[in-house]
Structures are given as structure tokens and as C-alpha cells.
Scaffold this active site. Structure first.
Site, PDB file in Angstrom:
ATOM      1  N   GLU A  55      -1.212 -40.432 -13.744  1.00  7.61           N
ATOM      2  CA  GLU A  55      -1.297 -41.885 -13.715  1.00  7.61           C
ATOM      3  C   GLU A  55      -2.218 -42.451 -14.791  1.00  7.61           C
ATOM      4  OE1 GLU A  55      -2.263 -43.205  -9.750  1.00  7.61           O
ATOM      5  OE2 GLU A  55      -0.534 -42.230  -8.864  1.00  7.61           O
TER       6      GLU A  55
ATOM      7  N   GLU B 264       3.759 -37.566  -6.214  1.00  5.94           N
ATOM      8  CA  GLU B 264       2.983 -38.201  -5.137  1.00  5.94           C
ATOM      9  C   GLU B 264       3.870 -39.197  -4.418  1.00  5.94           C
ATOM     10  OE1 GLU B 264      -0.757 -40.121  -6.037  1.00  5.94           O
ATOM     11  OE2 GLU B 264      -1.373 -38.473  -7.355  1.00  5.94           O
TER      12      GLU B 264
HETATM   13  O1  IFM Z   1      -5.427 -41.499  -4.115  1.00  5.80           O
HETATM   14  C1  IFM Z   1      -4.578 -41.935  -5.105  1.00  5.80           C
HETATM   15  C2  IFM Z   1      -4.358 -40.864  -6.156  1.00  5.80           C
HETATM   16  O2  IFM Z   1      -5.555 -40.426  -6.706  1.00  5.80           O
HETATM   17  C3  IFM Z   1      -3.501 -41.377  -7.269  1.00  5.80           C
HETATM   18  N1  IFM Z   1      -2.302 -41.978  -6.748  1.00  5.80           N
HETATM   19  C4  IFM Z   1      -2.389 -42.898  -5.663  1.00  5.80           C
HETATM   20  C5  IFM Z   1      -3.220 -42.316  -4.549  1.00  5.80           C
HETATM   21  C6  IFM Z   1      -3.337 -43.321  -3.383  1.00  5.80           C
HETATM   22  O3  IFM Z   1      -3.950 -44.481  -3.819  1.00  5.80           O
END
Ligand code: IFM
Length: 436
Positions: free
Chosen positions: A164, A344
Site C-alpha cells: 500500500e 488483504e
Molecule cells: O491494518 C491495515 C494494514 O496495515 C494495511 N491495510 C489495511 C489494514 C486495516 O486498516
């Protein structure tokens, strides 16, 4: 779950600063998140990742949980400042040894390591020299990638450059909610380009160091809904957040909407360096967002909360699995049918440990069910989706929200560090073990 191919990779994700703790152990250097947490105004509960899940000490127990879940893969990140305390120069053997122990233990338990080089915890030593605003940091990142490749490349089959990077640029340098807490459009442009450059440089170093490894990047993509008839605001947010990293990495161009703003930082051949062939694309997806043009923010646009009647999680993130389906199809159509892994997906929920010692999280179970159904529909629609990693293995330090938001499928009782699998753990276990 229909349409899921035989060799689909089921996994869970975490990140170094969110779980490891032991921030002063074995020569680890300070990071921008250690610094950011020192200011009580930055983190909602004034906490930090200093202890977090104490994973640095408890990783064997955590790996057994992953094994029990039936996950084939584990995505984690290495903390750059454990490997190079300042972010450049001296290599810290003790830090590398920790990740060797972790990876060895994963392999002993038949869990495939997916190693991410950057999940936001930039060494403070580099921040002192300008952080991601400095072009030089991209070259330091490539050196770090090579160190990791040389030391762990014989054990790790999959490497991810950044997690990200769009969040680092926008939340860290545009809106100031994340480390290093800046609010400057110029900084966002510099950081965006230097993170992209770092990705390209690291991929080419890793190709030489670990030629057998599979390489990719991870971007969080949340489709922007034009809710307030503000097409300019929506298009700007979409360009800054969803396209400013995917287009250069996968097409070798910047979106038209930002190409002039970013051009000051782009040197000849940079886009060629950034546009490297990749083995996979990692998609992080949680929600959909609504934008509003606003001159109160350095970026000229902000994210607004969904109205209360829209289904949303306790974190205020809209629940809209149809948008995952749309997002996957759009990736296929825009960028070609590169293998995609959802690296994710998950949600925060108001989890409580009950008197029987159980954590029931029906909202999270429903969320996973509906998002997985959307993913399986996308596979049917021809998307080359190869795997799914739930966020997260366990409750952890949720950045500016501290410990107030729980995303884990395992509950962590932070005072005792006891781990308690939630109902969602058992729900995913059945899917991961192909029992539904
Ligand atoms: O916790 C975060 C992660 O570090 C990066 N993506 C989103 C998750 C939830 O906010």
C-alpha cells in the site's frame, strides 16, 4: 465455495510494526512510526507498537495458529530498521537472523512465506535525510531489497516490494493521519514517484539476486463512488489513490490527471525502470470510498464518511462486496490478466471475549462469506485470481486507531498476550481446509 481452483493459495497477512513489538531488541533502529507514536495527538488511544502482539518473542505460537487454520501461506513484512538500523550502511545480523528463524519455522510447518519489504515502517535515519520525499531513498530501498534477497532468497519463494504505497503517500504526506504526519501536495507527488521508483529498482535487483522468486507489489484499491455529484473530486481521488501506483507499475505511465503535477520529480527513463514485468499483482481491498473536493486539505480532496443508512463496519468502512467483484474485473480489463492475489481483505468488528472464553464475531463471518462469494464470482468471470489472504491473523496495532479497532481472526488479550481464535477463524478454517 464454488469456482475456487485446486491450487488456490489461502493465507493470512500481518505486518512488522503492527505485531512484532521488541522495538529496542537486537539492534533494531528507530522507525517513523516509533517517532509518530511519541506525539500523544497522533494515536487515538496514545498507544504504540512498542509491545503490540509481542510476536518477536511469540512467533512460534503464532505460526502454530496459522498451521491450525490450515493456511498454506503467510504474508508478513520485514522491518527495514531491523536489517539496517539506519536504513543504509551497516547490516544488523541479529535482525536478519530473526527473519531466518521465522521463515525456517514457517517452512517446517509447511506454510509458504510471502515476504513484503515495506509495510510503512521506514527507518527514522532515512526520514532524517528526507524520507520518501528524497529520490535517494529509492536507491537505498533497492540495496535493502538485495540484502534481503541474498540472505533469505534461498528460503522465500515470493517477494513483495511495497504494501500500500498509496497509503504512505496520501495518509502519511497528504492528510497527515499517518507517519510522518505531513500535509503537502508536493510531498505526495515526490513520495508517490520515489516509492514507484523504489519498486522498479528493487524488482530489478531481486531479479538478479533471486532469479527463481516470484515478485509483485501490493496496492490497496477502493473504488470511488461519485456520491455527491462531484466528478472532479472523485476522479482526483481515484487518480491519486488507485491509479498513481498501478498505472506506472503495470502500464508504465502516470494517469493524465496527475502527470503534470508529478513531472517535476520524474527523470528520463524512470518510467521504464518502474514498469518491470511482474509475476503477480497483490490487491488489498476492504471497502468503497466517497470523495469530496475540498480546499481545506492540501490535496484538494478528502474522503467523506458513508451515510449511516449504508451498511458499514465499526471503523465506518462501507460493506459492499459487489465492488470487490467490479474491482477484480476492472483490473483484468485494464491491466491484462496478470495473476492476482487478494493480499488483504477483512474488517474491524466490536469483538468481546465472553464469559465462556469465546469470541463470537458474526459480522466478520458474514463479511468474509460475502466478499469470498464476490471473489469466486470474479473467478467465474475469467479473473486470474490465484489466492486470498485474510487481514489479519490476529488483532494488532491499527496505526492511528491504536488498539481500538480489532481486525484479527484471532483475538489478542493484550494485557496477557493470550491468543483466542474467534468464530471467524473457524469459519475460514473450514474454507481453507476445503470443507465447505
Ligand atoms: O491494518 C491495515 C494494514 O496495515 C494495511 N491495510 C489495511 C489494514 C486495516 O486498516
Amino acid at each position: 465455495m464454488n469456482n475456487i481452483p485446486e491450487n488456490f493459495v489461502w493465507g493470512v497477512s500481518t505486518s512488522s510494526y503492527q505485531i512484532e513489538g521488541s522495538v529496542e531488541t537486537d539492534g533494531r533502529g528507530k522507525t517513523i512510526w516509533d517517532t509518530f507514536c511519541e506525539n500523544p495527538k497522533n494515536i487515538i488511544d496514545q498507544s504504540s507498537g512498542a509491545v503490540a502482539c509481542d510476536h518477536y518473542q511469540r512467533y512460534p505460537e503464532d505460526i502454530l495458529l496459522i498451521k491450525d487454520l490450515g493456511a498454506k501461506a503467510y504474508r508478513f513484512s520485514t522491518a527495514w530498521s531491523r536489517v539496517q538500523p539506519e536504513g543504509f550502511g551497516k547490516v544488523n545480523k541479529a535482525g536478519i537472523d530473526f527473519y531466518k528463524r521465522l521463515v525456517d519455522s514457517l517452512l517446517e510447518n509447511n506454510i509458504e512465506p510471502w515476504l513484503c519489504l515495506n509495510h510503512w515502517d521506514l527507518p527514522q535515519g532515512l526520514e532524517n535525510l528526507g524520507g520518501w520525499r528524497s529520490r535517494d531513498t529509492a536507491f537505498r530501498f533497492a540495496e535493502y531489497a538485495e540484502i534481503i534477497g541474498k540472505n533469505l532468497g534461498d528460503l522465500v519463494p515470493n517477494f513483495i516490494t511495497h504494501n500500500e504505497p498509496n497509503v504512505v503517500a496520501l495518509l502519511g504526506h497528504g492528510w497527515g493521519w499517518h507517519a510522518p504526519g505531513m500535509q503537502s501536495a508536493d510531498a505526495v507527488m515526490a513520495v508517490t514517484h520515489h516509492l514507484n521508483l523504489a519498486h522498479g529498482l528493487a524488482v530489478s535487483r531481486l531479479r538478479n539476486t533471486v532469479p527463481e522468486a516470484k515478485l509483485g507489489t501490493v496496492i490497496t484499491m477502493q473504488p470511488v463512488i461519485d456520491w455527491e455529484n462531484d466528478p472532479d473530486g472523485s476522479a482526483r481521488l481515484d487518480a491519486l489513490s488507485n491509479r498513481a501506483f498501478t498505472d506506472p507499475a503495470l502500464l508504465g505511465t502516470y494517469p493524465d490527471l496527475i502527470s503534470e503535477e508529478i513531472s517535476d520529480f520524474v527523470q528520463e527513463d524512470d518510467l521504464r525502470t518502474i514498469h518491470q514485468p511482474l509475476d503477480f499483482f497483490g490487491l488489498n481491498h476492504y471497502t468503497t470510498v466517497r470523495a469530496r473536493s475540498s480546499q481545506d486539505t492540501a490535496l484538494g480532496v478528502k474522503i467523506i464518511q458513508p451515510p449511516l443508512e449504508i451498511p458499514q463496519t465499526v471503523k465506518g468502512w462501507e460493506i459492499n462486496p459487489e465492488m470487490l467483484y467490479q474491482q477484480l474485473l476492472e483490473l483484468k480489463n485494464r491491466y491484462g490478466n496478470l495473476p492476482i492475489y487478494i493480499t488483504e481483505n477483512g474488517c474491524a468488528a466490536p469483538d468481546k471475549l465472553d464469559s465462556a472464553g469465546r469470541v463470537s464475531d458474526p459480522d466478520r463471518v458474514a463479511y468474509f462469506r460475502d466478499y469470498l462469494l464476490a471473489a469466486s464470482r470474479a473467478i467465474k468471470g475469467g479473473v486470474n485470481l490465484k489466492g486470498y489472504f485474510a487481514w489479519s491473523l490476529m488483532d494488532n496495532f491499527e496505526w492511528a486507531d491504536g488498539y481500538t479497532q480489532r481486525f484479527g481472526i484471532v483475538y489478542v488479550d493484550f494485557p496477557t498476550q493470550k491468543r483466542i481464535p474467534k468464530d471467524s477463524f473457524y469459519f475460514l478454517k473450514k474454507i481453507f481446509q476445503n470443507k465447505t
